[in-house]
Design an enzyme around this catalytic site. Structure first.
Site, PDB file in Angstrom:
ATOM      1  N   TYR A 108      -0.958  -4.190   8.937  1.00  0.00           N
ATOM      2  CA  TYR A 108      -2.172  -4.267   8.134  1.00  0.00           C
ATOM      3  C   TYR A 108      -3.350  -4.945   8.846  1.00  0.00           C
ATOM      4  CZ  TYR A 108      -0.098  -2.590   3.759  1.00  0.00           C
ATOM      5  OH  TYR A 108       0.471  -1.821   2.773  1.00  0.00           O
TER       6      TYR A 108
ATOM      7  N   LYS B 258      13.779  -5.346   9.995  1.00  0.00           N
ATOM      8  CA  LYS B 258      14.367  -4.171  10.640  1.00  0.00           C
ATOM      9  C   LYS B 258      14.631  -4.541  12.101  1.00  0.00           C
ATOM     10  CE  LYS B 258      15.725   0.091  10.661  1.00  0.00           C
ATOM     11  NZ  LYS B 258      16.948   0.535   9.973  1.00  0.00           N
TER      12      LYS B 258
ATOM     13  N   ASP C  69      16.263  -0.831   5.006  1.00  0.00           N
ATOM     14  CA  ASP C  69      16.862   0.381   4.418  1.00  0.00           C
ATOM     15  C   ASP C  69      18.027  -0.002   3.507  1.00  0.00           C
ATOM     16  OD1 ASP C  69      18.114  -0.478   6.753  1.00  0.00           O
ATOM     17  OD2 ASP C  69      18.504   1.530   7.531  1.00  0.00           O
TER      18      ASP C  69
ATOM     19  N   ASP D 187       5.414  -4.110   0.788  1.00  0.00           N
ATOM     20  CA  ASP D 187       4.672  -3.120   0.010  1.00  0.00           C
ATOM     21  C   ASP D 187       5.640  -2.104  -0.580  1.00  0.00           C
ATOM     22  OD1 ASP D 187       2.434  -1.632  -0.962  1.00  0.00           O
ATOM     23  OD2 ASP D 187       2.657  -0.264   0.736  1.00  0.00           O
TER      24      ASP D 187
ATOM     25  N   ASP E  24       7.443  -1.626  -4.811  1.00  0.00           N
ATOM     26  CA  ASP E  24       7.297  -0.476  -5.712  1.00  0.00           C
ATOM     27  C   ASP E  24       8.671  -0.103  -6.269  1.00  0.00           C
ATOM     28  OD1 ASP E  24       4.533  -0.322  -5.232  1.00  0.00           O
ATOM     29  OD2 ASP E  24       4.549   1.869  -5.087  1.00  0.00           O
TER      30      ASP E  24
HETATM   31  C1  IPM Z   1      -0.481  -3.037  -2.837  1.00  0.00           C
HETATM   32  C2  IPM Z   1      -1.267  -1.809  -2.507  1.00  0.00           C
HETATM   33  C3  IPM Z   1      -2.159  -2.076  -1.296  1.00  0.00           C
HETATM   34  C4  IPM Z   1      -1.261  -2.451  -0.147  1.00  0.00           C
HETATM   35  C5  IPM Z   1      -3.090  -0.919  -0.926  1.00  0.00           C
HETATM   36  C6  IPM Z   1      -3.977  -0.520  -2.089  1.00  0.00           C
HETATM   37  C7  IPM Z   1      -3.913  -1.231   0.295  1.00  0.00           C
HETATM   38  O1  IPM Z   1      -0.427  -0.730  -2.307  1.00  0.00           O
HETATM   39  O2  IPM Z   1      -1.077  -4.087  -3.114  1.00  0.00           O
HETATM   40  O3  IPM Z   1       0.755  -2.981  -2.838  1.00  0.00           O
HETATM   41  O4  IPM Z   1      -0.764  -1.592   0.568  1.00  0.00           O
HETATM   42  O5  IPM Z   1      -1.037  -3.644   0.056  1.00  0.00           O
HETATM   43 MN    MN Z   2       1.634  -1.132  -2.739  1.00  0.00          MN
END
Ligand code: IPM
Ligand code: MN
Length: 353
Positions: free
Chosen positions: A137, A187, A219, A243, A247
């Protein structure tokens, strides 16, 4: 009377709707406790950019340092080049304010919200500490011979020893307050740069003999989070992996509508946001779920030291789901964004007064 200065940045898509509800919850907390939240709204995001050509000026980032906390809705709009505003605003705040911790709790309030078979709140209760100022990032890299058949794209993955040390110290400290088990997710078997992490984790861990040190490749971590989420208590991982796995984590806690995060630098102004995106398709329909934004405000309260109010907000969200007044975290649960805000505010008021 205690008073906090809060920068509110609703952003794009569903951001403004969900942020409105999060702010109402803060105001309710304020009414019940006498704590004041002095809010300053910032218009930045896609509409502002299209109208003025201004993404996120340096003066605004600098101004942010003067607040106690920042509450952000969501950033991202299909009318604008992919990632441009996200880099300017979200990454701008994270990097320039050096918010090196991205704290992402994964807590299941009720078994009926979980897509995993036979898993309940006793199985899904972890927190992911995502490194927030390094890795892929940092934006180091670029294109060579762009647009030609010989094009090359490079993006560097950066890890620093200082970054690892401060991250792991925070992680071990948090693990001490939780279940005393810290899992590092990396990893290192394929990406040798993670050897730096392996050594730093081991060394910092020496100062925390009570914390069980655990390790998983990313993984495998995805597999275990689905198969045996109860194995995880406190998890520390890199920016990109964090990230991705959060999710996945959001889904096992009931959906993106429930997942919040804190971008934190202990002792400095920090930023709180739902982890979902701007969902432009759903914008302006009063269907988006504001619970993630409300839980981001809850994390902000906790960070500010308003623990009792934070607990009341979490309790209000949790009980409304457990008792079924809010049937699910889905945007199609039959309730309006504002209805869900009403429900949470009412429950916060009941618990704080
Ligand atoms: C998050 C989002 C961000 C990230 C994006 C919008 C840049 O997905 O906060 O998880 O990747 O960090
Ligand atoms: Mn995200």
């Amino acid at each position: 009377m205690k008073s906090y200065r809060v920068a509110v940045l609703p952003g794009d898509g569903i951001g403004p709707e969900v942020t409105t509800q999060a702010v109402r919850v803060l105001d309710t907390v304020g009414e019940c406790t006498g704590v004041r939240f002095e809010k300053t709204h910032y218009p930045h995001g896609a509409d502002h950019y299209l109208a003025t050509g201004e993404a996120f000026p340096q003066e605004v980032i600098d101004e942010m340092r003067g607040y106690d906390a920042i509450l952000l809705g969501a950033i991202g709009d299909p009318r604008i080049e992919v990632g441009m505003l996200e880099r300017a605003i979200i990454a701008g705040i994270r990097f320039q304010l050096d918010l090196f911790i991205n704290l992402r709790p994964i807590k299941l309030f009720d078994a009926k919200l979980c897509p995993l078979k036979d898993k309940g709140p006793e199985h899904v209760n972890m927190v992911v500490i995502r490194e927030n100022t390094e890795d892929l990032y940092t934006g180091m890299g670029g294109f060579f011979k762009k647009g030609t058949p010989d094009e090359i794209a490079v993006q560097e993955m950066l890890l620093t020893r200082r970054g690892a040390d401060r991250l792991f110290k925070y992680a071990f400290d948090l693990a001490m307050k939780r279940g005393k088990k810290l899992t590092m997710v990396d990893k290192a078997n394929a990406v040798r740069a993670f050897d730096l992490w392996t050594r730093a984790f081991e060394e910092i861990g020496q100062d925390y003999p009570e914390v069980e040190r655990d390790h998983a490749y990313v993984d495998a971590a995805c597999m275990w989070m689905v198969k045996n989420p109860e194995w995880f208590d406190t998890v520390v991982t890199s920016n990109v992996f964090g990230d991705i796995i959060t999710d996945l984590g959001a889904m096992i806690q009931g959906g993106m509508g429930l997942a919040a995060s804190g971008n934190i630098h202990p002792g400095k102004v920090s930023m709180f946001e739902p982890i979902h995106g701007s969902a432009p398709k759903y914008a302006g329909q009063n269907t988006a779920n504001p619970l993630a934004a409300i839980l981001a405000a809850q994390m902000m309260l906790d960070f500010l030291g308003e623990e009792a109010s934070a607990a009341a907000v979490e309790g209000a969200v949790s009980s409304s789901l457990v008792e079924g007044e809010i049937p699910s975290a889905s945007a199609r649960n039959g309730l309006g964004t504002d209805d869900m805000g009403d429900i949470v505010c009412r429950r916060v008021r009941e618990s704080l007064s």
